[in-house]
Design an enzyme around this catalytic site. Structure first.
Site, PDB file in Angstrom:
ATOM      1  NE  ARG A 120      -5.416  10.955  15.605  1.00 52.80           N
ATOM      2  CZ  ARG A 120      -5.963  10.305  14.765  1.00 52.80           C
ATOM      3  NH1 ARG A 120      -6.979   8.952  14.710  1.00 52.80           N
ATOM      4  NH2 ARG A 120      -5.934  10.786  13.359  1.00 52.80           N
ATOM      5  CB  THR A 151      -4.906  -2.435   6.537  1.00 56.47           C
ATOM      6  OG1 THR A 151      -4.611  -2.500   5.234  1.00 56.47           O
ATOM      7  CG2 THR A 151      -6.888  -2.134   5.245  1.00 56.47           C
ATOM      8  NE  ARG A 198     -10.279   4.507  12.995  1.00 55.51           N
ATOM      9  CZ  ARG A 198     -10.354   5.049  14.176  1.00 55.51           C
ATOM     10  NH1 ARG A 198     -11.379   5.279  14.343  1.00 55.51           N
ATOM     11  NH2 ARG A 198      -9.950   6.061  14.094  1.00 55.51           N
ATOM     12  N   GLY A 219       1.023  -1.551   0.526  1.00 57.01           N
ATOM     13  CA  GLY A 219       0.133  -0.167   0.355  1.00 57.01           C
ATOM     14  C   GLY A 219       0.834   1.717   0.323  1.00 57.01           C
ATOM     15  CG  HIS A 250      -7.576   2.676  15.317  1.00 62.47           C
ATOM     16  ND1 HIS A 250      -7.327   3.952  16.345  1.00 62.47           N
ATOM     17  CD2 HIS A 250      -7.302   2.644  14.027  1.00 62.47           C
ATOM     18  CE1 HIS A 250      -6.818   5.183  14.663  1.00 62.47           C
ATOM     19  NE2 HIS A 250      -7.261   4.484  13.824  1.00 62.47           N
ATOM     20  CG  ASP A 271      -0.758   1.187  -4.188  1.00 62.30           C
ATOM     21  OD1 ASP A 271      -0.685   2.064  -3.259  1.00 62.30           O
ATOM     22  OD2 ASP A 271      -1.226   1.033  -4.573  1.00 62.30           O
ATOM     23  N   GLY A 292       1.189   4.800   3.300  1.00 62.66           N
ATOM     24  CA  GLY A 292       2.752   3.971   3.081  1.00 62.66           C
ATOM     25  C   GLY A 292       3.562   4.902   2.128  1.00 62.66           C
ATOM     26  CG  ASN A 312     -10.188  -2.289   3.987  1.00 65.20           C
ATOM     27  OD1 ASN A 312     -10.047  -2.212   2.105  1.00 65.20           O
ATOM     28  ND2 ASN A 312     -10.167  -1.432   5.298  1.00 65.20           N
TER      29      ASN A 312
HETATM   30  N1  LIG Z   1      -4.771   1.995  11.888  1.00 64.49           N
HETATM   31  C1  LIG Z   1      -4.855   3.331  11.562  1.00 64.49           C
HETATM   32  O1  LIG Z   1      -3.968   4.579  13.390  1.00 64.49           O
HETATM   33  C2  LIG Z   1      -4.433   4.152  10.547  1.00 64.49           C
HETATM   34  C3  LIG Z   1      -3.793   5.309  10.395  1.00 64.49           C
HETATM   35  C4  LIG Z   1      -5.061   5.900   9.096  1.00 64.49           C
HETATM   36  C5  LIG Z   1      -5.276   5.492   8.507  1.00 64.49           C
HETATM   37  N2  LIG Z   1      -5.547   3.602   8.591  1.00 64.49           N
HETATM   38  C6  LIG Z   1      -6.562   2.654   7.416  1.00 64.49           C
HETATM   39  O2  LIG Z   1      -5.179   3.069   6.320  1.00 64.49           O
HETATM   40  C7  LIG Z   1      -5.674   2.156   5.342  1.00 64.49           C
HETATM   41  C8  LIG Z   1      -4.625   2.776   4.560  1.00 64.49           C
HETATM   42  O3  LIG Z   1      -5.250   4.743   4.291  1.00 64.49           O
HETATM   43  P1  LIG Z   1      -4.297   5.629   3.351  1.00 64.49           P
HETATM   44  O4  LIG Z   1      -4.561   6.615   3.695  1.00 64.49           O
HETATM   45  O5  LIG Z   1      -2.781   5.190   2.573  1.00 64.49           O
HETATM   46  O6  LIG Z   1      -5.147   5.093   1.933  1.00 64.49           O
HETATM   47  P2  LIG Z   1      -5.365   5.374   0.410  1.00 64.49           P
HETATM   48  O7  LIG Z   1      -6.326   5.159   0.273  1.00 64.49           O
HETATM   49  O8  LIG Z   1      -4.639   6.891   0.251  1.00 64.49           O
HETATM   50  O9  LIG Z   1      -3.967   4.542  -0.168  1.00 64.49           O
HETATM   51  C9  LIG Z   1      -3.901   2.486   0.166  1.00 64.49           C
HETATM   52  C10 LIG Z   1      -3.667   2.000  -1.219  1.00 64.49           C
HETATM   53  O10 LIG Z   1      -4.056   0.836  -1.049  1.00 64.49           O
HETATM   54  C11 LIG Z   1      -3.879   0.332  -2.402  1.00 64.49           C
HETATM   55  N3  LIG Z   1      -4.392  -0.854  -2.389  1.00 64.49           N
HETATM   56  C12 LIG Z   1      -5.501  -0.953  -2.231  1.00 64.49           C
HETATM   57  N4  LIG Z   1      -5.165  -2.582  -2.136  1.00 64.49           N
HETATM   58  C13 LIG Z   1      -4.171  -3.431  -2.682  1.00 64.49           C
HETATM   59  C14 LIG Z   1      -3.802  -4.673  -2.114  1.00 64.49           C
HETATM   60  N5  LIG Z   1      -4.769  -5.816  -2.619  1.00 64.49           N
HETATM   61  N6  LIG Z   1      -2.240  -4.945  -2.738  1.00 64.49           N
HETATM   62  C15 LIG Z   1      -2.099  -3.376  -3.061  1.00 64.49           C
HETATM   63  N7  LIG Z   1      -2.302  -2.360  -2.288  1.00 64.49           N
HETATM   64  C16 LIG Z   1      -3.576  -2.153  -2.536  1.00 64.49           C
HETATM   65  C17 LIG Z   1      -4.929   1.709  -2.717  1.00 64.49           C
HETATM   66  O11 LIG Z   1      -4.307   1.263  -4.698  1.00 64.49           O
HETATM   67  C18 LIG Z   1      -4.098   2.216  -2.423  1.00 64.49           C
HETATM   68  O12 LIG Z   1      -3.165   3.630  -3.311  1.00 64.49           O
HETATM   69  C19 LIG Z   1      -6.806   2.649   5.020  1.00 64.49           C
HETATM   70  O13 LIG Z   1      -7.399   1.530   5.813  1.00 64.49           O
HETATM   71  C20 LIG Z   1      -7.367   3.765   6.202  1.00 64.49           C
HETATM   72  O14 LIG Z   1      -8.761   3.434   6.930  1.00 64.49           O
HETATM   73  C21 LIG Z   1      -5.305   2.907   9.124  1.00 64.49           C
END
Ligand SMILES: NC(=O)c1ccc[n+]([C@@H]2O[C@H](COP(=O)([O-])OP(=O)(O)OC[C@H]3O[C@@H](n4cnc5c(N)ncnc54)[C@H](O)[C@@H]3O)[C@@H](O)[C@H]2O)c1
Length: 394
Positions: free
Chosen positions: A240, A208, A177, A97, A264, A122, A102, A184
């Protein structure tokens, strides 16, 4: 002549803050009832003193030499270099990702010289490749030794010591979420299939959302031991919480130690009883209402960013929070850190992934720190565990 001391609750809070679990009570000392109650609550043992002090270290040749080289005082010697605390540079860090989170992790990792090879993967063609190229272009200025590689091929995780998974959908305004669970979970399963064959010894950090549920999916689908499947959320939620407390108390975040546990999401469990501002209990700076507002701010922090951005969620703070876990794994940060792991009876909870304080190392989870919680905090942890069980249909 020895002077009598009155030992109050604050002295014990201070001792706990300095990492002590015993407090020496000398003959004639007066220990207040509140202090005894505090000692029991925060897990400090009151020990009748004087406690025998460790004997002075024996001087050997190496110590004498170091003392000679650093002539500050006859008693001063340079500290022994500890191999265990020397940060390890990873051979390969893989990021599945390369979207908002990422890409920011890759940027921070490259600038901190954390790995020889940073591989971004990605599913969207060109996204990971472009980011890798962009980072390599910056290395002429930053001097980063990391070589960044981008690909659409998941098999490129091969040989990675640590894999951070941010692949999947992020939530939009009005979404929880939990709304991301089905889409996901499929991404976690397909990613896990490749990880378990191409990088069978890797430590996987799941980012994720919904975090705790996706960590369970990754754990099940890889079949890895719980030590090597960790979820990142507690470091972000804690940051936070510390930010909210610092703003409310008018101090800098560096003056605040505080963490959140649990899930979370709405069932996050900030732990005010262990939080300190300038080493003192929160009540020394903030009212009950202010503390409650800070707790709420930590819980809703992610949603506040989503509402402002309209598309996507927070990226910078989550990236720093992921780096914090990698730093614990590679020995660049010490102590315990909040991380989501499968519980096996710790805190009285079994069979569910939940954020808890834990020590990490080169092989992932080392030990869970079963700190003392108040009844309210333990209840919040139990509620979080039940909510995750329900969402996973367990
Ligand atoms: N745990 C936490 O504290 C936290 C904090 C922020 C975001 N997140 C989560 O992290 C995830 C990513 O957030 P983001 O802002 O980077 O989203 P984003 O949409 O900017 O990036 C996600 C990327 O994953 C890629 N992707 C999708 N399916 C894929 C696969 N099968 N193989 C490889 N790549 C794939 C997409 O093309 C995209 O570029 C989300 O689920 C978000 O909710 C979690």
């Amino acid at each position: 002549m020895s002077t009598k001391r009155v030992i109050g609750a604050e002295a014990l809070e201070d001792a706990r803050q300095r990492g002590r679990n015993q407090f020496e009570v000398l003959p004639g000392d007066i220990v207040t009832a509140m202090a005894r109650e505090t000692a029991a609550r925060i897990g400090i043992q009151l020990v009748d003193g004087p406690i025998e002090k460790p004997s002075a270290p024996v001087t050997d040749g190496a110590t004498a030499l170091r003392r000679g080289l650093y002539r500050r005082s006859p008693r001063w010697v340079t500290p022994q270099a500890s191999k265990s605390t020397r940060p390890r540079r990873l051979r390969k860090l893989a990021l599945v990702g390369a979207g908002g989170v990422g890409a920011n992790i890759a940027h921070l990792a490259a600038n901190r010289d954390m790995a020889d090879d940073i591989t971004l993967i990605d599913i969207a063609p060109g996204v990971a490749e472009a980011m890798a190229l962009d980072l390599n272009h910056a290395s002429g200025i930053t001097g980063s030794r990391a070589r960044c590689v981008g690909s659409t091929d998941l098999a490129m995780v091969a040989g990675a010591e640590v894999i951070v998974v941010t692949a999947g959908r992020a939530r939009g305004p009005g979404m929880t979420r939990a709304d991301l669970i089905d889409v996901n979970a499929r991404v976690m399963r397909s990613t896990a299939e490749v990880i378990k064959t191409q990088a069978p010894d890797a430590i996987v950090i799941v980012v994720t959302n919904p975090l705790d549920e996706m960590t369970v999916e990754m754990l099940r689908a890889t079949g890895f031991p719980r030590e090597r499947v960790l979820g990142m959320a507690g470091t972000l939620d804690s940051s936070r919480f510390r930010n909210a407390l610092a703003m409310a108390a008018g101090v800098t975040p560096a003056d605040v130690t505080a963490f959140t546990l649990g899930s979370h999401g709405d069932e996050m469990a900030p732990i005010p009883s262990h939080a300190r501002i300038k080493g003192r209990a929160l009540s020394a700076f903030l009212s009950e209402e202010q503390i409650a507002a800070c707790v709420k701010d930590a819980i809703t922090g992610g949603g506040q960013v989503v509402a402002l951005k309209k598309t996507g969620s927070a990226t910078v703070a989550p990236a720093h929070s992921s780096i914090e876990l990698i730093d614990h794994i590679r020995g660049a940060a010490l102590g315990s850190v909040p991380v989501s792991v499968m519980l096996e009876g710790e805190f009285g909870i079994d069979g569910v992934v939940l954020g808890v304080p834990a020590h990490l190392g080169a092989k992932g989870l080392v030990a869970i720190d079963e700190i003392r919680l108040t009844q309210t905090e333990q209840a919040a942890l139990n509620t979080a565990a039940e909510a995750i069980r329900t969402r996973l249909g367990l």
